[in-house]
Design a protein around this motif. Sequence first.
Motif, PDB file in Angstrom:
ATOM      1  N   PHE A   1       0.791  -1.224   0.000  1.00 17.46           N
ATOM      2  CA  PHE A   1       0.000   0.000   0.000  1.00 17.46           C
ATOM      3  C   PHE A   1       0.829   1.284   0.000  1.00 17.46           C
ATOM      4  O   PHE A   1       0.263   2.378  -0.035  1.00 17.46           O
ATOM      5  CB  PHE A   1      -0.936   0.017   1.220  1.00 17.46           C
ATOM      6  CG  PHE A   1      -1.968  -1.066   1.177  1.00 17.46           C
ATOM      7  CD1 PHE A   1      -3.062  -0.968   0.346  1.00 17.46           C
ATOM      8  CD2 PHE A   1      -1.839  -2.194   1.963  1.00 17.46           C
ATOM      9  CE1 PHE A   1      -4.021  -1.973   0.291  1.00 17.46           C
ATOM     10  CE2 PHE A   1      -2.779  -3.204   1.927  1.00 17.46           C
ATOM     11  CZ  PHE A   1      -3.880  -3.101   1.083  1.00 17.46           C
TER      12      PHE A   1
ATOM     13  N   THR B   1      -3.329   5.073   5.704  1.00 15.00           N
ATOM     14  CA  THR B   1      -3.709   3.883   4.932  1.00 15.00           C
ATOM     15  C   THR B   1      -3.181   2.625   5.600  1.00 15.00           C
ATOM     16  O   THR B   1      -3.908   1.627   5.729  1.00 15.00           O
ATOM     17  CB  THR B   1      -3.163   3.978   3.495  1.00 15.00           C
ATOM     18  OG1 THR B   1      -3.707   5.150   2.875  1.00 15.00           O
ATOM     19  CG2 THR B   1      -3.523   2.748   2.686  1.00 15.00           C
TER      20      THR B   1
ATOM     21  N   GLU C   1      -5.452  -0.515   7.038  1.00 17.23           N
ATOM     22  CA  GLU C   1      -5.293  -1.871   6.540  1.00 17.23           C
ATOM     23  C   GLU C   1      -4.830  -2.832   7.626  1.00 17.23           C
ATOM     24  O   GLU C   1      -5.222  -3.990   7.654  1.00 17.23           O
ATOM     25  CB  GLU C   1      -4.330  -1.879   5.353  1.00 17.23           C
ATOM     26  CG  GLU C   1      -4.827  -1.119   4.139  1.00 17.23           C
ATOM     27  CD  GLU C   1      -6.153  -1.642   3.596  1.00 17.23           C
ATOM     28  OE1 GLU C   1      -6.364  -2.884   3.577  1.00 17.23           O
ATOM     29  OE2 GLU C   1      -6.975  -0.816   3.166  1.00 17.23           O
TER      30      GLU C   1
END
Length: 61
Positions: free
Chosen positions: A45, A51, A55
């Motif tokens: 990612f 982010t 995740e």
Amino acid sequence: MVDDKTKKGKRDRDRVAAGEEYEVRYLMKKTGITESQALALIHRFGNDRQTLEREARKLTG
């Protein structure tokens, strides 16, 4: 290579540097994932902290 703590320029707190062990450890501790999981997430990612944390939460349920 260790970050140069004397530099006072623009901060990059919204990024996780995979090459900096302490940044990977912080991500691991904050989200409860393993080192290999953290590195895999960074590889998949990118290095955006928000982010990666999102995740990582998906991994830990």
